[in-house]
Design a protein around this motif. Sequence first.
Motif: not given
Length: 422
Positions: A237-239, A281-286
Amino acid sequence: MEVVEERYGAEDRERIVPEPPKRVDAPERRPFERDRARVVHAASFRRLAAETQVVDPESDDFVRNRLTHSLEVAQIARDLSRALGTHPDIAETAALAHDLGHPPFGHNGERALHRLAADCGGFEGNAQTLRLLTRLEAKTSDESGASVGLNLTRATLDACTKYPWPLADAPTPGGVHSDGMTREGAKFGVYDDDLPAFTWLRTGAPAGRRCVEAQVMDLADDVAYSVHDVEDGTVAGTIDLTRLDRPAIWDTVRAWYAPDASDDLLDDVLGRLQRIGSWPETAYDGTRGSLAALKNLTSDLIGRFCGAVQQATFAASEGPFVRYRADLVIPADTWTEITVLKGIAAHYVMQADERVALQSRQRDLLAELVAVLLERAPAELDEAFRADWHAAADDAARLRVVIDQVASLTDVSAVDWHARLT
């Protein structure tokens, strides 16, 4: 494989202590296969499971420790080596062994121990790796009863030697380590009291030059941590690869890795990487889909870097790519792409305030641990190091024994020893 085997002669397969063939009913293994097995079964290799890579492995089951990092470096080294026609067992073994000498707390611990070991020749993780392979790991002894470590072949030991020179010949340090620690101590590959083994393994080698198998190992390490540190930082969650602060990252890149790199150059390089089809293209969401996309990016980046190096190396030489008959070629564009990934991880992970504060506490802990062990040795040393203490000829040698003991600990066991002894 037979063709590759023939490229290595009897001198490459020689061991410090000659070994007879194994019993006839045992599975047949070639010399370099036996080298690999010895590293895999070494206690110092198992210890890497409790060593932090970048993100604390206790914080998340996904992130890497030094053991999983070493396995990934070994896989990259083996694949690249096979593609080049270099012996894959030699490159893989060197990759498996490349972090064996890391003390507790990685490069931060290395920095602390180098200061503490000033009176016995300093400390360097790569020199400690050679010391483990040729002395500290128990496997074989010479006629006098002295340990020669795992008794690996000359070609394998040479491939494990990233910095083939002693401290006296080391270049002036500069830049930072892979985990962001400033390089205060010079990089070197052998302590003075390990020079006999070093001189033996370097028989016939050009002074200061690394064999191509060592070059493959080193590149595999750079590729692995540049890609995987970004992956671990994303999962932690830091990048966020979809929202990168370019000016701040470029300042870090220039401060740590490439002082002359312009904003335009770095913008262009990042643009090339972002045009890879798997760049998110989208943020990492787990979610599983997000994790799969991140793993695909990791795979594509590793393939991109290794493929470019393979093509450039083939274009520069006909080979064979064995020991000192050729060199690895890393295109400038590829190296800059790797550097940009390092800069992303450095900015978002390495420079976190809480990490800097933790590193200071870790260095204090190691200094206190070395001091109390010097005071209470040999009683508080492990049995093997207790014997080394009794055999030591002077204070410098006894300090080296204590440094060896502390360097053999994991992050967790160093904390436990410190709590018990202080």
